[in-house]
Scaffold this active site. Sequence first.
Site, mmCIF file in Angstrom:
data_model
loop_
_atom_site.group_PDB
_atom_site.id
_atom_site.type_symbol
_atom_site.label_atom_id
_atom_site.label_comp_id
_atom_site.label_asym_id
_atom_site.label_seq_id
_atom_site.Cartn_x
_atom_site.Cartn_y
_atom_site.Cartn_z
ATOM 1 C CG ASP A 112 -1.047 -17.083 25.308
ATOM 2 O OD1 ASP A 112 -1.918 -17.100 26.268
ATOM 3 O OD2 ASP A 112 -0.918 -18.186 24.757
ATOM 4 C CB VAL A 127 -0.795 -0.016 1.278
ATOM 5 C CG1 VAL A 127 -1.859 1.278 1.467
ATOM 6 C CG2 VAL A 127 -2.135 -1.068 1.115
ATOM 7 N N GLY A 128 1.970 1.305 0.664
ATOM 8 C CA GLY A 128 2.875 2.334 0.679
ATOM 9 C C GLY A 128 2.756 3.071 2.113
#
Length: 421
Positions: free
Chosen positions: A385, A360-361
């Site tokens: 955890d 996406v950048g």
Amino acid sequence: MTLSFELSPEQLAVRMQARQVANDVLTGVAPAIAPFPEPEDRFYALQPIYKKLAELGFLKGLVPNEYGGAYFDNLTFSLAAEELARVDINVPSALLGTGLGLNPIINFGTHEQKQRWLPLFCDGKARLAAIAYTEVTGGANYDSPDPTVGIQTFARRDGNEWVINGAKHYTTNASGWDGNGADLISVVCRTDPTLPPSESLAVIVVERGTPGVEITGMIDTIGHRATNSPRVEFTDVRVPADNLIGTPGDGLDIVATAFSWTCSSIGAACVGRMRAAFDYAYEFAKTDHRSGPVPVIDYQNAGYMLADIKTRIEAVRYFSWKAADHFDHTGGKDRELANQVKIFASETAVQVVYDAMRLVGVDAYTNLTPIAAIMEDVLCFPVYDGGNMGVRRRNIHNLLKQDGFDPLAASENRLSVIPPA
């Protein structure tokens, strides 16, 4: 005979219900918590949403049928976890934390203890349970044979009572919805400071309203923004002697079983968070030109990256299913696949979300897209955890060192190491 990944009608129904609940209910989490700068207030804002899940039966899914529940086996719970975590990680974390708090009772409690505590979580109310495991100095060495280190929360016997003193961190759900405590807390402690965990590690249940339990702080995390991470202090906390689960020394097996139960569900939650990142990146690539002549997906490197992301998601999903199925077949007694899937799923999730961010950048590093927030969520998975370095890899290493380790057993739903008779 063929290998089948076909889910039962009941499992498909739970998965579809969880998907619908995620779309209809959990989409309300982000706006509900947005106004609150303090972590405890964000958690408290989840109560009406969590209550809806309780009303729909998700809490009953944690409880065996004979105690009023509608029990989900580990695989079914994992299917729900993936769908819920795709939209929000906070409410599923509260649900998982409750299951973790109940696990010692379910797997090691007497019939009387189960009758006393488990039906409480089947009344459709927003009940919370917790396991008080992590010491303020860390939890990785809880099983150290040196009695001078490790668990430093102690319980001493005084007549017909246990008296608990100590402090814990990261006790998910322990504050309750009002800062006055969860409905019950399973406290990991030692009954004798001079004895090693094999003789002294224990789990004792503390009920809401017991004097001496105090929430003294709240840790604010960069992801899981509405997940409850309090510091809990126990000061001369008196509970009945029969609140002890099993006997001193059983705590090693109780803790290992509880944290094996969570593994495939965490793997599934990783799938859910990865799906959210993939869905955004995929839609972006199909529709955004980035000022160029064609959509981003038309470029080979973008298409190949999406292919790799999708492949890794599928690999983690089926590994989570296998680990969950293995847990169900071995009664949670085999630890190999549980620890492996927690490591593999959590570390793969970080890489997948990072790749979605690269695709996406720079916008993915801002609040213009959901990906930065997803990255903040998945960065937690490798370190909580039972951290992958301090606990999970060490657990596998210990298995590999044991006489009689069978490297093919887990693939065949058998115990990797046969315990001594």
